[in-house]
Design an enzyme around this catalytic site. Structure first.
Site, short mmCIF file in Angstrom:
data_model
loop_
_atom_site.label_atom_id
_atom_site.label_comp_id
_atom_site.label_asym_id
_atom_site.label_seq_id
_atom_site.Cartn_x
_atom_site.Cartn_y
_atom_site.Cartn_z
N VAL A 229 44.11 41.27 43.86
CA VAL A 229 45.05 40.73 44.85
C VAL A 229 45.40 41.82 45.87
O VAL A 229 45.51 41.55 47.07
CB VAL A 229 46.33 40.18 44.16
CG1 VAL A 229 47.31 39.67 45.20
CG2 VAL A 229 45.97 39.06 43.18
N ASP B 268 51.49 56.66 40.02
CA ASP B 268 51.27 56.22 38.64
C ASP B 268 52.52 55.48 38.18
O ASP B 268 53.59 56.06 38.04
CB ASP B 268 50.97 57.43 37.75
CG ASP B 268 50.72 57.01 36.31
OD1 ASP B 268 50.86 55.81 35.99
OD2 ASP B 268 50.40 57.90 35.50
N LEU B 269 52.36 54.19 37.94
CA LEU B 269 53.52 53.36 37.62
C LEU B 269 54.09 53.62 36.23
O LEU B 269 55.15 53.11 35.90
CB LEU B 269 53.18 51.88 37.78
CG LEU B 269 52.87 51.44 39.21
CD1 LEU B 269 52.58 49.95 39.24
CD2 LEU B 269 54.02 51.75 40.15
N ALA C 50 49.65 46.06 38.17
CA ALA C 50 50.17 45.64 36.86
C ALA C 50 49.21 46.12 35.78
O ALA C 50 48.04 46.41 36.06
CB ALA C 50 50.26 44.11 36.80
N TYR C 51 49.73 46.19 34.59
CA TYR C 51 48.88 46.38 33.41
C TYR C 51 48.36 44.99 33.08
O TYR C 51 49.13 44.13 32.63
CB TYR C 51 49.71 46.97 32.26
CG TYR C 51 48.90 47.25 31.02
CD1 TYR C 51 48.61 48.56 30.64
CD2 TYR C 51 48.42 46.22 30.22
CE1 TYR C 51 47.87 48.82 29.50
CE2 TYR C 51 47.66 46.47 29.09
CZ TYR C 51 47.40 47.77 28.73
OH TYR C 51 46.66 48.03 27.61
N THR C 52 47.07 44.72 33.33
CA THR C 52 46.56 43.34 33.22
C THR C 52 45.58 43.13 32.06
O THR C 52 45.00 42.05 31.95
CB THR C 52 45.86 42.92 34.54
OG1 THR C 52 44.87 43.90 34.85
CG2 THR C 52 46.84 42.81 35.68
N ASP D 262 51.34 33.11 34.53
CA ASP D 262 51.49 31.89 33.73
C ASP D 262 51.64 32.22 32.23
O ASP D 262 52.09 31.38 31.47
CB ASP D 262 50.29 30.96 33.95
CG ASP D 262 48.95 31.62 33.66
OD1 ASP D 262 48.84 32.86 33.81
OD2 ASP D 262 48.00 30.91 33.28
N TYR E 121 51.39 41.23 26.64
CA TYR E 121 51.24 41.19 28.10
C TYR E 121 52.27 40.22 28.72
O TYR E 121 53.01 40.59 29.63
CB TYR E 121 49.81 40.77 28.48
CG TYR E 121 49.63 40.41 29.93
CD1 TYR E 121 49.61 41.38 30.92
CD2 TYR E 121 49.48 39.07 30.32
CE1 TYR E 121 49.45 41.04 32.26
CE2 TYR E 121 49.32 38.72 31.65
CZ TYR E 121 49.30 39.70 32.62
OH TYR E 121 49.15 39.35 33.94
N TRP F 121 45.11 32.77 36.33
CA TRP F 121 43.63 32.72 36.31
C TRP F 121 43.03 33.30 37.60
O TRP F 121 42.25 32.64 38.31
CB TRP F 121 43.15 31.29 36.10
CG TRP F 121 43.49 30.69 34.77
CD1 TRP F 121 44.56 30.93 33.98
CD2 TRP F 121 42.72 29.69 34.07
NE1 TRP F 121 44.52 30.17 32.83
CE2 TRP F 121 43.40 29.40 32.87
CE3 TRP F 121 41.53 29.02 34.35
CZ2 TRP F 121 42.92 28.46 31.95
CZ3 TRP F 121 41.06 28.08 33.44
CH2 TRP F 121 41.75 27.82 32.24
#
Ligand code: NAP
Length: 304
Positions: free
Chosen positions: A13, A36-37, A60-62, A102, A125, A155
């Site tokens: 994104v 670095d978050l 994000a940590y995805t 979601d 998560y 998704w």
């Protein structure tokens, strides 16, 4: 000129946001190497240096399954970091747009989830992302002058970023005669570029000279329609075939979640209702299949 800070420039994104935010102001983008978050003190320092009018967080940590074995890191990146962003935004009078998922839902519903529906994440998560939402909302509750939007999406796939379901299907579809794909999880495949367009529409509202009223809050946004991972895989292969993409796959077989165990449970149904955000968007989000066609074309042109 209006300054916008984009955090997470290299994600799926984030890459699309670099394009859609550009017409709205001077965009300063940072990736992991600049910020670095997992180190919260860096966040405040950077935001104070940049002094943006708007912060957009696409980082994000995805890694949904890996999060089960790295809960502290997932929490730091997905919950503590957005809280810091909200506090720093509030201190500067800047607005914040943050992205969520979601996977805050358990999937027990059978009609599209509204922003007001109860959350119940099934894994680390989802828990960490929900904690991030709550943290931003709590900063807003303490300081109602903070303008913020949390966009829950689902998704996600696109031509950019490191990897996603569509890229995986194209890779394995080029190697194997059969793909076995889960058909009992329903959601909405959503292209990163559509999310970036929706965020730009929200950003435009936040950057109006007169501050819009009651815009702050939670929004759901996905492409239109619904599909299983199996439906999505079939469509990916069909769209690629239409472009003469070289593929070995002859058969796609639907399987159950029980036949494909993963470390994290995923919601069986996580379609999000786009009803609330419709008032901000100029047009309803395109059907997922339409956006998929565009992304497959983009991937094809990158390949050749
Ligand atoms: N992907 C999905 O299916 C999905 C579904 C629903 C919601 N969402 C949400 O949508 C948003 C965007 O997701 P996406 O698919 O674009 O994610 P993505 O492609 O995985 O990108 C995430 C970005 O965050 C960066 N990041 C991770 N840990 C970091 C850290 N400690 N410090 C700085 N940067 C860090 C990553 O950097 P590296 O490139 O260096 O790893 C990456 O560039 C996220 O909020 C996500 O939770 C995603």
């Amino acid at each position: 000129m209006t300054r916008i800070l984009l955090i997470g420039q290299d994600g799926q994104v984030g890459q699309e946001l670099q394009k859609t935010l550009a017409p709205l102001g001077e965009v300063m983008s940072v990736g992991r190497s600049q910020l670095d978050l997992s180190a919260p003190e860096q966040i405040q320092r950077l935001i104070q240096q940049v002094t943006p009018r708007l912060i957009v967080n696409a980082a994000a940590y995805t890694a949904v399954d890996k999060a089960e074995s790295e809960p502290a890191l997932a929490h730091a990146v997905n919950a503590v970091a957005p809280e810091q962003m909200a506090k720093s935004a509030q201190a500067l009078g800047a607005a914040l747009i943050h992205i969520s998922t979601d996977y805050v839902f358990d999937g027990s519903q059978s009609s599209p989830y509204l922003e007001t529906d109860p959350t119940h994440p099934l894994g680390v998560y989802g828990e960490s992302k929900l904690a991030g939402e709550t943290a931003v909302q709590q900063v807003h509750a303490a300081y109602p002058d903070l303008q913020y939007a949390i966009l829950r999406t689902a998704w996600v796939y696109g031509a950019g970023g490191k990897g996603n379901f569509a890229k995986t299907m194209l890779r394995v579809g080029a190697e194997r005669p059969e793909l076995r794909v889960v058909s009992d999880q329903i959601g909405t495949p959503t292209s990163a570029s559509e999310i970036a367009r929706a965020i730009a529409a929200l950003a435009e509202q936040f950057l109006q000279p007169t501050r819009p009223e009651n815009l702050s809050g939670l929004y759901h946004f996905t492409n239109s329609g619904a599909a299983s991972w199996y439906d999505f895989a079939v469509a990916i292969i069909e769209e690629a075939r239409a472009l003469d993409w070289p593929l070995a796959v002859q058969q796609i077989t639907p399987i159950t979640t029980a036949e494909y165990p993963t470390p994290t449970r995923r919601p069986a149904y996580s379609v999000l209702s786009n009803q609330k955000i419709q008032t901000i968007l100029q047009a309803p989000p395109p059907q997922w299949r339409q956006s998929l066609r565009q992304v497959i074309r983009e991937l094809y042109s990158q390949k050749s």
